[in-house]
Design a protein around this motif. Sequence first.
Motif, PDB file in Angstrom:
ATOM      1  N   THR A 283      -8.902 -28.684  81.155  1.00 13.05           N
ATOM      2  CA  THR A 283      -9.230 -28.351  79.773  1.00 13.05           C
ATOM      3  C   THR A 283      -9.995 -27.034  79.758  1.00 13.05           C
ATOM      4  O   THR A 283     -10.920 -26.845  80.548  1.00 13.05           O
ATOM      5  N   GLN A 284      -9.622 -26.134  78.846  1.00 10.11           N
ATOM      6  CA  GLN A 284     -10.269 -24.830  78.803  1.00 10.11           C
ATOM      7  C   GLN A 284     -10.533 -24.391  77.370  1.00 10.11           C
ATOM      8  O   GLN A 284      -9.835 -24.798  76.437  1.00 10.11           O
ATOM      9  N   ASN A 285     -11.546 -23.540  77.229  1.00 11.75           N
ATOM     10  CA  ASN A 285     -11.873 -22.949  75.927  1.00 11.75           C
ATOM     11  C   ASN A 285     -12.692 -21.689  76.174  1.00 11.75           C
ATOM     12  O   ASN A 285     -13.919 -21.732  76.228  1.00 11.75           O
ATOM     13  N   HIS A 286     -12.035 -20.562  76.348  1.00  9.63           N
ATOM     14  CA  HIS A 286     -12.770 -19.317  76.574  1.00  9.63           C
ATOM     15  C   HIS A 286     -11.915 -18.120  76.200  1.00  9.63           C
ATOM     16  O   HIS A 286     -10.698 -18.138  76.321  1.00  9.63           O
ATOM     17  N   GLY A 287     -12.598 -17.057  75.758  1.00  8.36           N
ATOM     18  CA  GLY A 287     -11.921 -15.824  75.389  1.00  8.36           C
ATOM     19  C   GLY A 287     -12.268 -14.660  76.284  1.00  8.36           C
ATOM     20  O   GLY A 287     -11.734 -13.558  76.119  1.00  8.36           O
ATOM     21  N   TYR A 288     -13.189 -14.886  77.233  1.00 13.39           N
ATOM     22  CA  TYR A 288     -13.566 -13.875  78.220  1.00 13.39           C
ATOM     23  C   TYR A 288     -13.294 -14.432  79.603  1.00 13.39           C
ATOM     24  O   TYR A 288     -13.201 -15.649  79.804  1.00 13.39           O
ATOM     25  N   THR A 289     -13.172 -13.535  80.589  1.00 11.54           N
ATOM     26  CA  THR A 289     -12.915 -13.966  81.955  1.00 11.54           C
ATOM     27  C   THR A 289     -13.587 -13.017  82.931  1.00 11.54           C
ATOM     28  O   THR A 289     -14.007 -11.909  82.559  1.00 11.54           O
ATOM     29  N   VAL A 290     -13.702 -13.446  84.165  1.00 13.10           N
ATOM     30  CA  VAL A 290     -14.219 -12.584  85.225  1.00 13.10           C
ATOM     31  C   VAL A 290     -13.114 -11.615  85.630  1.00 13.10           C
ATOM     32  O   VAL A 290     -12.031 -12.037  86.042  1.00 13.10           O
ATOM     33  N   ALA A 291     -13.381 -10.325  85.486  1.00  9.68           N
ATOM     34  CA  ALA A 291     -12.402  -9.312  85.883  1.00  9.68           C
ATOM     35  C   ALA A 291     -12.491  -9.029  87.378  1.00  9.68           C
ATOM     36  O   ALA A 291     -11.469  -8.904  88.057  1.00  9.68           O
ATOM     37  N   ASP A 292     -13.716  -8.933  87.895  1.00 11.74           N
ATOM     38  CA  ASP A 292     -13.962  -8.663  89.314  1.00 11.74           C
ATOM     39  C   ASP A 292     -15.213  -9.439  89.702  1.00 11.74           C
ATOM     40  O   ASP A 292     -16.290  -9.194  89.129  1.00 11.74           O
ATOM     41  N   PRO A 293     -15.130 -10.390  90.630  1.00 14.84           N
ATOM     42  CA  PRO A 293     -16.309 -11.183  90.983  1.00 14.84           C
ATOM     43  C   PRO A 293     -17.349 -10.406  91.779  1.00 14.84           C
ATOM     44  O   PRO A 293     -18.466 -10.891  91.978  1.00 14.84           O
ATOM     45  N   GLY A 294     -17.005  -9.218  92.269  1.00 13.88           N
ATOM     46  CA  GLY A 294     -17.943  -8.445  93.068  1.00 13.88           C
ATOM     47  C   GLY A 294     -17.932  -8.873  94.526  1.00 13.88           C
ATOM     48  O   GLY A 294     -17.087  -9.659  94.966  1.00 13.88           O
ATOM     49  N   ASP A 295     -18.898  -8.370  95.277  1.00 13.58           N
ATOM     50  CA  ASP A 295     -18.929  -8.603  96.726  1.00 13.58           C
ATOM     51  C   ASP A 295     -19.648  -9.878  97.124  1.00 13.58           C
ATOM     52  O   ASP A 295     -19.551 -10.306  98.281  1.00 13.58           O
ATOM     53  N   ASN A 296     -20.382 -10.488  96.192  1.00 18.37           N
ATOM     54  CA  ASN A 296     -21.201 -11.652  96.540  1.00 18.37           C
ATOM     55  C   ASN A 296     -20.539 -12.987  96.203  1.00 18.37           C
ATOM     56  O   ASN A 296     -21.077 -14.037  96.530  1.00 18.37           O
ATOM     57  N   LEU A 297     -19.388 -12.934  95.553  1.00 16.29           N
ATOM     58  CA  LEU A 297     -18.661 -14.143  95.176  1.00 16.29           C
ATOM     59  C   LEU A 297     -17.223 -14.052  95.634  1.00 16.29           C
ATOM     60  O   LEU A 297     -16.647 -12.965  95.689  1.00 16.29           O
ATOM     61  N   GLU A 298     -16.639 -15.195  95.947  1.00 19.15           N
ATOM     62  CA  GLU A 298     -15.235 -15.262  96.333  1.00 19.15           C
ATOM     63  C   GLU A 298     -14.487 -16.168  95.366  1.00 19.15           C
ATOM     64  O   GLU A 298     -15.025 -17.185  94.903  1.00 19.15           O
ATOM     65  N   VAL A 299     -13.264 -15.800  95.052  1.00 14.89           N
ATOM     66  CA  VAL A 299     -12.432 -16.610  94.175  1.00 14.89           C
ATOM     67  C   VAL A 299     -11.899 -17.805  94.960  1.00 14.89           C
ATOM     68  O   VAL A 299     -11.253 -17.641  95.994  1.00 14.89           O
TER      69      VAL A 299
END
Length: 358
Positions: A283-299
Amino acid sequence: MTAAYVALEGGHVLEGRGRAPGTARGELVFTTAYTGYEESLTDPSYEEQVLTFSYPLIGNYGVREERFESDRVHPRAVLARELTGDVAEWLAEEGVPAVDHLDTREVVTDIRDGGAMKCGIAVGEDVTEEDALAELEACKAMSDHTEIGEQVSVAEPTVHGEGGDGQTVALIDCGVKGSIVDSLVARDATVHVLPHDATPADVDAVDPDVLFISNGPGDPENYEAAVSLVEEYVDDLPVAGICLGQQIVSLALGGTTEKMAFGHRGVNQPVLDLESGQVVMTTQNHGYTVADPGDNLEVSQINVNDDTPEGLVGSDCPVITRQYHPEANPGPHDTLDFFDDVLAMAEPESTRAVPADD
């Protein structure tokens, strides 16, 4: 028949049947969910939006307060092909304009082609197209709602699950759904729900085992206090986030976010876990998203339809987030184990469960 007009960005005006009177304006979005309309309508993430239901009949199992996710309806107005009397009466009592007898297939197609758009609504015995157009003219872009967190957050801290034997959670309320709190309490956590602009002193007073950033409406860049809290505590506490919370965590750790064309809203979004190869429905409800998580997070998980990040983990810090809603009332319940994973981060390493060898 009560008059009802829906003025869309670009000048197109739709005419329907008025079911709950009033005027309103907001960002026009749609959900593909065919059940869970009570949960959707009380989800704070729909603040400052006009919600279109793509499923043709809304209200066929009534309105029951125990299914609510908050204490009020959050969309500024509601559009549907057909609303039952129960739902129309509820929306009227809440002061939320409602329009049906619309071709919602056309509305959804317009949103998919042109993206989420501004709109104005006018419903009443004497309203005109000009009333709806005036609402449209006054409508702000979602990113301009800089104080939206204040509209959906608790004003003062509250505590849930006192006496639980589990971890203590400091939950930053950016528009939290009640079922998120319930899911943590069901796992014996004590949940301190703090305002969206909570300070480090507020968090320290709780002495938490986990910092949790909730879902909520609007642009994550407008939640500066929550971003600062993650920056402050990520080296000292496990950090978790859901929906807007994932975006806030990403911003705090050097990532970037962006507005989506029309977002993800519904109960059938497929998500692929990159480690296991398993696909789950969410289930989802969002209009924004992560474009680039950066160097400290992994998808760790992606949306099967468009490859947007659905899960993040810390590269060298205890962080876990989800873009979708694992609590997912009324369902699906494929991902409820997320809450077990969040609370497990707070356990001493010596007591954490170790996966058995294959």
